[in-house]
Design a protein around this motif. Structure first.
Motif, PDB file in Angstrom:
ATOM      1  N   ARG A 144     -16.231 -17.688  13.020  1.00 31.37           N
ATOM      2  CA  ARG A 144     -15.948 -17.728  14.459  1.00 31.37           C
ATOM      3  C   ARG A 144     -17.136 -17.145  15.207  1.00 31.37           C
ATOM      4  NH1 ARG A 144     -10.599 -14.573  14.996  1.00 31.37           N
ATOM      5  NH2 ARG A 144     -10.449 -15.470  17.055  1.00 31.37           N
ATOM      6  N   GLU A 202     -13.477 -25.306  22.088  1.00 30.56           N
ATOM      7  CA  GLU A 202     -13.119 -25.325  20.668  1.00 30.56           C
ATOM      8  C   GLU A 202     -12.603 -26.691  20.265  1.00 30.56           C
ATOM      9  OE1 GLU A 202     -11.748 -20.740  19.787  1.00 30.56           O
ATOM     10  OE2 GLU A 202     -10.272 -22.155  20.562  1.00 30.56           O
ATOM     11  N   PRO A 217      -7.264 -31.668  13.282  1.00 32.19           N
ATOM     12  CA  PRO A 217      -6.720 -31.117  14.536  1.00 32.19           C
ATOM     13  C   PRO A 217      -6.001 -29.808  14.262  1.00 32.19           C
ATOM     14  CG  PRO A 217      -5.420 -33.003  13.802  1.00 32.19           C
ATOM     15  CD  PRO A 217      -6.609 -32.929  12.906  1.00 32.19           C
ATOM     16  N   PRO A 218      -5.933 -28.939  15.256  1.00 32.11           N
ATOM     17  CA  PRO A 218      -5.229 -27.657  15.046  1.00 32.11           C
ATOM     18  C   PRO A 218      -3.787 -27.918  14.662  1.00 32.11           C
ATOM     19  CG  PRO A 218      -5.703 -28.025  17.379  1.00 32.11           C
ATOM     20  CD  PRO A 218      -6.457 -29.066  16.616  1.00 32.11           C
ATOM     21  N   ALA A 219      -3.240 -26.976  13.933  1.00 28.97           N
ATOM     22  CA  ALA A 219      -1.887 -27.161  13.418  1.00 28.97           C
ATOM     23  C   ALA A 219      -0.910 -27.426  14.559  1.00 28.97           C
ATOM     24  CB  ALA A 219      -1.452 -25.909  12.648  1.00 28.97           C
ATOM     25  N   ALA A 220      -1.095 -26.729  15.676  1.00 26.38           N
ATOM     26  CA  ALA A 220      -0.152 -26.944  16.791  1.00 26.38           C
ATOM     27  C   ALA A 220      -0.892 -26.647  18.079  1.00 26.38           C
ATOM     28  CB  ALA A 220       1.054 -26.018  16.656  1.00 26.38           C
ATOM     29  N   GLU A 221      -0.485 -27.316  19.128  1.00 23.24           N
ATOM     30  CA  GLU A 221      -1.073 -26.968  20.428  1.00 23.24           C
ATOM     31  C   GLU A 221       0.002 -27.027  21.509  1.00 23.24           C
ATOM     32  OE1 GLU A 221      -4.070 -29.605  21.742  1.00 23.24           O
ATOM     33  OE2 GLU A 221      -3.040 -31.396  21.021  1.00 23.24           O
ATOM     34  N   ILE A 222      -0.282 -26.296  22.535  1.00 23.16           N
ATOM     35  CA  ILE A 222       0.697 -26.156  23.618  1.00 23.16           C
ATOM     36  C   ILE A 222       0.576 -27.335  24.560  1.00 23.16           C
ATOM     37  CG2 ILE A 222       1.306 -24.739  25.614  1.00 23.16           C
ATOM     38  CD1 ILE A 222       1.770 -22.966  23.457  1.00 23.16           C
ATOM     39  N   VAL A 223       1.700 -27.889  24.963  1.00 28.19           N
ATOM     40  CA  VAL A 223       1.697 -28.911  26.004  1.00 28.19           C
ATOM     41  C   VAL A 223       2.456 -28.346  27.204  1.00 28.19           C
ATOM     42  CG1 VAL A 223       2.178 -31.300  26.539  1.00 28.19           C
ATOM     43  CG2 VAL A 223       1.842 -30.604  24.174  1.00 28.19           C
ATOM     44  N   PRO A 224       1.731 -27.735  28.155  1.00 28.72           N
ATOM     45  CA  PRO A 224       2.458 -27.068  29.246  1.00 28.72           C
ATOM     46  C   PRO A 224       2.843 -28.064  30.336  1.00 28.72           C
ATOM     47  CG  PRO A 224       0.105 -26.636  29.419  1.00 28.72           C
ATOM     48  CD  PRO A 224       0.289 -27.584  28.293  1.00 28.72           C
ATOM     49  N   PHE A 227       8.277 -30.877  14.354  1.00 29.36           N
ATOM     50  CA  PHE A 227       7.331 -29.781  14.466  1.00 29.36           C
ATOM     51  C   PHE A 227       6.860 -29.312  13.090  1.00 29.36           C
ATOM     52  CE2 PHE A 227       6.410 -25.185  14.777  1.00 29.36           C
ATOM     53  CZ  PHE A 227       5.358 -25.235  15.668  1.00 29.36           C
ATOM     54  N   VAL A 286       2.997 -29.600  11.658  1.00 29.98           N
ATOM     55  CA  VAL A 286       2.169 -28.405  11.514  1.00 29.98           C
ATOM     56  C   VAL A 286       1.276 -28.547  10.289  1.00 29.98           C
ATOM     57  CG1 VAL A 286       2.279 -25.982  10.831  1.00 29.98           C
ATOM     58  CG2 VAL A 286       3.575 -26.781  12.793  1.00 29.98           C
ATOM     59  N   ARG A 301       0.222 -31.375   8.900  1.00 24.14           N
ATOM     60  CA  ARG A 301      -0.779 -32.428   9.109  1.00 24.14           C
ATOM     61  C   ARG A 301      -1.768 -32.066  10.214  1.00 24.14           C
ATOM     62  NH1 ARG A 301       2.905 -36.899   9.693  1.00 24.14           N
ATOM     63  NH2 ARG A 301       1.928 -37.185  11.726  1.00 24.14           N
ATOM     64  N   GLY A 302      -1.318 -31.205  11.056  1.00 22.72           N
ATOM     65  CA  GLY A 302      -2.128 -30.903  12.251  1.00 22.72           C
ATOM     66  C   GLY A 302      -1.625 -31.699  13.439  1.00 22.72           C
ATOM     67  N   GLY A 303      -1.783 -31.113  14.603  1.00 24.96           N
ATOM     68  CA  GLY A 303      -1.437 -31.849  15.824  1.00 24.96           C
ATOM     69  C   GLY A 303       0.013 -31.726  16.240  1.00 24.96           C
ATOM     70  N   ALA A 304       0.696 -30.677  15.764  1.00 23.93           N
ATOM     71  CA  ALA A 304       2.073 -30.468  16.245  1.00 23.93           C
ATOM     72  C   ALA A 304       2.020 -30.049  17.714  1.00 23.93           C
ATOM     73  CB  ALA A 304       2.755 -29.376  15.416  1.00 23.93           C
ATOM     74  N   ARG A 305       3.051 -30.418  18.451  1.00 22.02           N
ATOM     75  CA  ARG A 305       3.041 -30.119  19.880  1.00 22.02           C
ATOM     76  C   ARG A 305       4.118 -29.113  20.221  1.00 22.02           C
ATOM     77  NH1 ARG A 305       0.177 -34.473  22.258  1.00 22.02           N
ATOM     78  NH2 ARG A 305       1.241 -34.495  24.246  1.00 22.02           N
ATOM     79  N   ILE A 306       3.744 -28.122  20.984  1.00 17.04           N
ATOM     80  CA  ILE A 306       4.707 -27.116  21.448  1.00 17.04           C
ATOM     81  C   ILE A 306       4.924 -27.389  22.936  1.00 17.04           C
ATOM     82  CG2 ILE A 306       5.177 -24.656  21.752  1.00 17.04           C
ATOM     83  CD1 ILE A 306       2.920 -24.262  19.569  1.00 17.04           C
ATOM     84  N   GLY A 307       6.118 -27.831  23.257  1.00 16.02           N
ATOM     85  CA  GLY A 307       6.398 -28.129  24.671  1.00 16.02           C
ATOM     86  C   GLY A 307       6.709 -26.841  25.432  1.00 16.02           C
ATOM     87  N   ALA A 366       1.313 -18.289  20.789  1.00 16.98           N
ATOM     88  CA  ALA A 366       1.032 -19.406  19.884  1.00 16.98           C
ATOM     89  C   ALA A 366      -0.259 -19.166  19.098  1.00 16.98           C
ATOM     90  CB  ALA A 366       0.941 -20.700  20.698  1.00 16.98           C
ATOM     91  N   LEU A 374      -0.690 -18.972  15.072  1.00 17.35           N
ATOM     92  CA  LEU A 374      -1.564 -19.853  14.306  1.00 17.35           C
ATOM     93  C   LEU A 374      -2.550 -19.043  13.470  1.00 17.35           C
ATOM     94  CD1 LEU A 374      -2.331 -22.638  16.914  1.00 17.35           C
ATOM     95  CD2 LEU A 374      -1.110 -22.899  14.747  1.00 17.35           C
ATOM     96  N   SER A 397      -9.358 -20.928  15.324  1.00 17.63           N
ATOM     97  CA  SER A 397     -10.201 -20.890  16.515  1.00 17.63           C
ATOM     98  C   SER A 397     -11.654 -20.747  16.109  1.00 17.63           C
ATOM     99  CB  SER A 397      -9.783 -19.736  17.420  1.00 17.63           C
ATOM    100  OG  SER A 397      -9.990 -18.522  16.757  1.00 17.63           O
TER     101      SER A 397
END
Lengths: 369, 585, 373
Positions: A114, A144, A155-162, C108, C112, C114-120, C142, C146, C159
């Protein structure tokens, strides 16, 4: 009797509207406040001054700096040659934040570690500091994501969709301008009603009124109604300005809005009449109105959320009619709330109105002599 | 006599004009006035309201700048060097200029500092002034808690801390009772006589003009006349008459005499009626006044004042008497106001102490007394504004304890202070009070038309009440109080601060109302006005001191030296006698 | 001559102090109102959202979703409530029982890996400020999750940047620490402008000014004796405010009392003269109070940087803020309290206050001729 009250009402309105001074008080300050608040009262940060020292001078570090400089939230005020000037810039408030990119940044980044950076924020205004950190995080996250993608990282494991409901762009004005419908109405009603009896006491007309066959209830109604009418008029003006000038969406119906307005104005009228019957002079009435107004606005959720207050203070706000009407106004304007969603705001205002009006009637009778 | 010819005048105005702008209109307060005040003289400044008296005094004190003209005070140019003027003069404004939240002593200290009175002289000077004004035992009391007469004396004391060369007093005797007025004049006489101070004062009391060395008469911003008051009177030679022996009530006789052709003024004076005519001959008496005898008398200053003002404003002839509405059917003589053993306390202070009296229908009943005697408290109780602590109060047959609202529908009340809505026009005020008394529709229109016409207010109907002159304000107040044709009228110092002409018109209207059967209770500080009353009580310290007709009260102070005392002499004599008795006891 | 001027001055000063001592409403404006404001802002008002009620919805409650949601329970910023369906969560949201919704779709857990999970995340945008703060807090939760997950699985950190964040002057980011010092500027406008305007207007109303002017007293003496007592009163109010800020609310005070005293004096001078100017324009108390509130109190609240950030205002409004003394004093106060005697902030702002006082004083001297018209 209704006709005598009507005459009293007419006289009150004439007395308020014919006097240049009181016309000024009713029209000047509320309009000034509407425009100042409408434009100046915002928690939205833009153009945060930021100073940058890029010790790495590499492609990725320049990209990061360019992202800060290009963001609408930030404004690059200084590109530094050393870290020495950072304290000076922040101390003197020329920069609200400073970004220092470590010389190892690109090396670490390319080696899969990092990349270190330092972000310094002026904490003197804690809210600004918090929001600055939030914006900086967004810029960094964008960097990033794009770097990861360009390198072919998974892709990152999870991302926020606000998603923000009711106010998707999170514009403070949509929060403050409807709030002004409530606060300015309160100011106007309080001034009209709170000062009216005191003014008559000072000019001696109150005695003249008391020797007519008008009863105390008639006088009370005659003194209270003008506040209701003028407050309603003023509120309507602000509603029109909010929709027409400040582009605040009015999603709900007018009936739930005006029902709230009437109940609120009644409650404030009761408080105004209480102040009026206690005060012997206009100065006392003014001081009384001020002593009520300041806490009532600060503890209403107008500018700062009630939820952030300590629990005891939160209980105290339950007595404040403004807190309920603010929910009604914002609910109707932004959320399109209807009667069903708002009845929990209506009944406390009605109850407060009933209590303050009866208290005013009681005080009125006691203070006449 | 008191003039020193070698010096120039104390005050000299040369072609002075000054106007003010209010609400878009320009008001000429003073219009090319040239006048002078001699050194060591007592000079009176007279004129109706709005004549420019206060403006003249403020200009002289260097507080205003004239638009045009020169002002010289004690030889100093007041326009260029107001500060030097202010070192030489003293000025007492209309409300005495006292700090009400400071004590008597603190007010004196402040003005002593401001006027540069040395600390060494201070003790002696304070003692002298406190002794002279009789305030010695009140030094610790807040000025706001003093009675009107005491405030006025304190104001004067502050103005006299350093004996000025020239003293300006703006209406020093307004709202002050005759006793206090008398004491004030003793002080001023002492100043002009023994100390050679020049004094210029404005006043609405014409009898005060007669004690002046010189008089300036202002009217609508112009100097109408000036000179020795005796010379004023001399001009009236052969135009003043006394009438007596009319078979009618005195008030009705005044009314009839004043309507005679050639008569410009008729007023009660002692047991007679004084007439002033336009020409130097007695007016021909119509047959219904056959029993009246007319004889010439020595003219007084007041006669010439009225004549000059009547000549200056030709429309100002005697106002027509008017009808207050339908004549009342009920019998005369019934007791309309009954007060029995009424007391009222404020804390431990007995403002009204076991007072009893009653007033019959159609009577004009006067309530006299020094400041603080309890008159206003009595009034407020009768109007139902404050309750009595004990005793019985009946108004128009209603017990005020039980049926205050019903009683209020029968009374009209005119407060001492102007108490109508200043921002509302004359018409709006009338409409409001008509409605408050539950008059609507045609009835309201009719009464409003009546009020506008009878009180000569029609030309001013759209004027805001606050812009009216004091005399018109009083008329409007009276009109508002009469909208509902009350059976009983309460008038609290209705003529205080009103100029003599407006006062005359006012009393004639009151007289006409009484003739129609309206019961009237009135307080006043003008003792000559008490002559218009059928009966009078004199109150002192919350109690009734004397009661009777004006004639019987005057008879009580008759003496070989003073076979025909005035009402004022009767009032002062009775109060002094009571004070002597109290001291003896 | 000199002696007489001094005597007049002392006499007027004594009168002014006597009047202050006897007028309870003057003392109320000088001490009671500021204390109430301080208590309100010190205890009642906070921009720091803590324990925000938030709805958590996992359409497929598996261990991964549970581990994510568990993070919320430990955060001091949230008071999480579990809902089984999105619908029920939305109902609670619409009724205002929760401030936001965090939604994990049924895929979800799968995504996680595979990557690209979405947190609404749904926040209530009505209060935009709180909404933004809540969004930021969720981001942090979050990111932490991670990071922790990557570490436990032995994966590289998700990151790319290690940001070392330092918040200077107010590391705990307590809003009280900046609200309370700013509030002192507002309190000073109450005594400085409102009270002064009221007392001078009162002299006009009661006619005592007329009597005063007819004496040999000079206008500059009247002006001075109106300024000095209220300066003392204002300083008293400041001392009370300072004591409450430091001892009651524990606001750090890094600067020196001398600098605070000097800059407060400058600000008080500017507002006092403002009050005098107002009263020489409006010679009655009611109007004077109204003008004082509009031109001093409200700007001190809104246009001073006390709550709302000056830099974010539209350019036109930002220019207007330079006209009000409060903006300079608020900047000084926040710096003296939290950062110390930083001359690069204090000197320019103090210079602005000084220039303003001089200008206003000249204007007051010009307007207050010793005449009634």
């Amino acid at each position: 009797m209704a006709r005598a009250i009507f005459a009293l009402l007419l006289k009150e309105l004439l007395a308020v509207l014919k006097d240049k001074k009181s016309r000024f008080v009713l029209i000047g300050p509320p309009l000034i406040q509407l425009f100042i608040f409408g434009y100046a009262a915002t928690f939205d940060l833009g153009r945060i001054p930021i100073a940058v020292y890029d010790a790495d001078r590499s492609v990725p570090s320049r990209d990061l700096v360019a992202r800060f400089a290009g963001s609408p939230s930030f404004r690059l005020v200084a590109a530094l040659k050393s870290a020495r000037r950072i304290p000076e810039l922040i101390d003197s408030r020329q920069a609200a934040a400073a970004l220092l990119i470590d010389p190892r940044f690109s090396r670490d980044l390319l080696q899969g570690r990092r990349g270190p950076i330092e972000l310094t924020v002026d904490g003197r205004n804690s809210n600004t500091a918090l929001l600055t950190l939030g914006y900086a995080n967004e810029v960094i996250a964008d960097f990033e994501r794009d770097w990861g993608k360009s390198r072919g990282d998974p892709p990152p494991a999870a991302e926020i969709v606000p998603r923000a409901w009711y106010n998707p762009n999170l514009i403070s004005r949509l929060f403050f301008v409807p709030g002004l419908v409530a606060t300015l109405t309160q100011v106007v009603v309080l001034l009209v009603v709170g000062l009216s009896v005191a003014r008559e006491r000072e000019t001696g007309t109150f005695d003249q009124l008391l020797v007519t066959p008008l009863g105390q209830l008639d006088i009370l109604i005659g003194k209270g109604l003008p506040g209701l009418l003028i407050g309603g008029f003023e509120a309507s003006l602000i509603i029109i300005a909010a929709v027409g000038w400040f582009d605040v969406p009015l999603r709900g119906g007018l009936f739930p809005l005006y029902l709230g307005l009437v109940l609120f104005a009644l409650a404030v009228t009761g408080i105004g009449l209480m102040i009026s019957s206690l005060a012997a002079t206009q100065q006392q009435a003014l001081l009384g109105a001020f002593l009520f107004m300041v806490p009532s606005i600060t503890l209403s959720g107008f500018a700062t959320p009630i939820a952030n207050m300590p629990p005891t203070v939160q209980y105290l706000t339950l007595l404040n009619p403004l807190r309920y009407f603010l929910v009604v106004v914002r609910g109707v304007f932004l959320e399109g709330a209807g009667l069903g969603a708002l009845w929990q705001q209506y009944w406390p205002m009605a109850l407060i109105g009933l209590l303050t009006l009866s208290a005013a009637g009681w005080l009125f009778r006691r203070r006449i002599y | 006599m008191r003039q020193r010819a070698d010096d120039g005048p104390a005050l000299l105005f040369e072609g002075v004009s000054r106007s003010f702008r209010t609400g878009g209109r320009v008001i000429r307060a003073l219009d090319t006035v040239s006048a002078s005040v001699e050194r060591g003289a007592l000079t009176g400044l007279l004129g109706p309201d709005g004549a420019g008296k206060t403006t003249l005094l403020r200009l002289a004190a260097g507080l205003l700048k004239p638009d045009r003209g020169r002002i010289s005070v004690l030889g100093i140019d007041a326009v260029k060097e107001p500060a030097r003027v202010q070192e030489q003069i003293s000025y007492m404004p209309q409300n005495f200029g006292l700090y009400e939240d400071l004590s008597v002593r603190e007010n004196l200290d402040l003005y002593a500092d401001l006027k540069g009175l040395a600390t060494a002289e201070r003790q002696a000077r304070f003692g002298e002034l406190l002794n002279m004004t009789g305030l010695g035992s009140f030094t610790g009391r807040l000025a706001g808690r003093l009675s009107g007469g005491m405030k006025q004396k304190l104001g004067l004391a502050c103005a006299l801390l350093r004996t000025p060369a020239l003293l300006f007093l703006d209406e020093p005797t307004v709202g002050v009772d005759p006793l206090s007025r008398r004491e004030l004049w003793q002080l001023i006489d002492h100043l002009t006589g023994a100390q050679g101070v020049s004094v210029l004062f404005s006043t609405a009391y014409l009898d005060e003009a007669e004690r002046c060395d010189a008089v300036l008469l202002l009217h609508e911003g112009r100097l109408l006349a000036s000179g020795d008051p005796k010379s004023f009177a001399a001009r009236m030679d052969g135009r003043s008459f006394l009438a007596s022996g009319a078979g009618e009530t005195r008030r009705r006789a005044v009314e009839k005499l004043s309507r005679l052709a050639g008569v410009i003024d008729a007023r009660l004076e002692g047991g007679h009626i004084r007439l002033v005519t336009r020409e130097k001959r007695a007016p021909p008496l119509p047959p219904e006044l056959a029993g009246t005898e007319l004889f010439r008398t020595q003219p007084r200053f007041e006669d010439s004042f009225v004549a000059l003002l009547r000549a200056a404003s030709p429309e100002g002839g005697p106002t027509p008497a008017f009808s207050a509405g339908a004549p009342r059917a009920a019998a005369r003589g019934a007791e309309e106001i009954v007060v029995r053993h009424v007391s009222r306390l404020f804390g431990s202070f007995r403002a009204v102490d076991a007072v009893s009296f009653s007033v019959r229908r159609g009577e004009i009943f006067g309530l006299l007394g020094a400041n603080g005697a309890g008159k206003t408290t009595m009034f407020r109780m009768l109007c139902g504004l404050i309750p009595a602590n004990s005793g019985e109060l009946r108004v128009a047959g209603y017990d005020l304890r039980r049926a205050a609202a019903d009683a209020r529908a029968q009374i009209g009340y005119m407060a001492q202070k102007f108490s109508l809505y200043g921002d509302l026009s004359v018409r709006e005020n009338l409409r409001f009070f008509a409605s408050a008394y539950r008059l609507f529709g045609a009835r309201r229109r009719e009464r409003m038309a009546w009020a506008l016409e009878s009180f000569d207010l029609a030309p001013l109907a759209e004027t805001a009440a606050k812009d009216l002159s004091l005399g018109h304000k009083r008329r409007l107040q009276l009109a508002s109080a009469l909208m509902h044709e009350p059976q009983i009228l309460f008038l609290d110092e209705p003529t205080s601060g009103v100029d003599p002409l407006a006062r005359r018109a006012f009393w004639r209207q009151i007289g006409a109302l009484a003739e129609e059967g309206v019961t009237i209770l009135v307080t006043t500080h003008f003792m000559e006005e008490a002559e218009y009353c059928d009966r009078v009580v004199i109150m002192a310290e919350g109690r009734i001191l004397a009661e009777g007709t004006p004639a019987t009260l005057k008879a009580r102070v008759e003496s070989p030296e003073n076979p025909e005392p005035t009402m004022e002499e009767a009032f002062v004599g009775l109060l002094e006698a009571a004070a002597r008795e109290a001291r003896a006891a | 001559m000199r002696r007489e001027a001094l005597r007049r001055l002392l006499g007027l000063l004594r009168k002014e102090f006597l009047q202050i001592g006897r007028d309870s409403s003057a003392l109320a404006i000088a001490f009671l109102l500021p204390s109430i404001l301080l208590l309100l802002f010190g205890y009642g008002v906070s921009l720091d959202a803590k324990a925000v009620p938030i709805a958590l919805v996992a359409e497929h409650p598996d261990p991964i979703a549970a581990s994510f949601m568990g993070k919320f329970a430990h955060s001091p910023y949230f008071r999480p409530q579990r809902f089984l369906t999105l619908e029920s969560a939305q109902k609670a949201f619409a009724a205002g029982r929760v401030e936001g919704i965090v939604l994990l779709r049924s895929d979800f857990g799968r995504k996680v890996f595979r990557g690209g999970a979405r947190i609404g995340v749904i926040v209530n945008g009505v209060d935009a400020n709180t909404a933004r703060l809540v969004e930021g807090y969720v981001q942090n939760v979050a990111a932490n999750w991670l990071e922790a997950r990557a570490r436990s699985e032995g994966l590289p950190s998700p990151s790319l940047i290690r940001a070392d964040v330092r918040v200077w002057f107010n590391p705990a980011l307590a809003s009280r620490n900046y609200l309370v010092p700013g509030l002192m500027a507002i309190n000073m406008t109450l005594t400085g402008a409102l009270l002064t305007a009221l007392v001078v207007a009162r002299e006009w109303e009661r006619g005592t000014m007329e009597a005063l002017m007819a004496t040999p007293v000079r206008m500059r003496e009247i002006l001075f004796t109106k300024l000095f007592p209220y300066y003392v009163l204002g300083m008293g109010g400041m001392a009370v405010s300072w004591a409450m800020a430091v001892w009651l609310f524990g606001v750090p005070f890094k600067g020196s009392l001398f600098v605070l005293f000097a800059t407060t004096s400058l600000f008080l001078l500017a507002t006092l003269v403002m009050g005098l100017l107002i009263s020489s324009i409006a010679r009655n108390q009611f109007l004077a109070a109204q003008i004082a509130i509009v031109v001093t109190f409200l700007p001190a609240f809104i246009l001073s940087g006390f709550i709302f950030d000056l830099g974010s205002m539209p350019a036109a409004i930002r220019l207007i803020t330079y006209l009000f003394a409060a903006r300079y004093f608020v900047a000084i106060l926040q710096t003296i309290f939290l950062a110390g005697d930083i001359w690069s902030v204090i000197l320019p702002n103090a210079a602005a206050l000084l220039a303003m006082s001089v200008l206003l004083l000249a204007a007051a001297r010009f307007l207050a001729r010793k005449r009634l018209d």
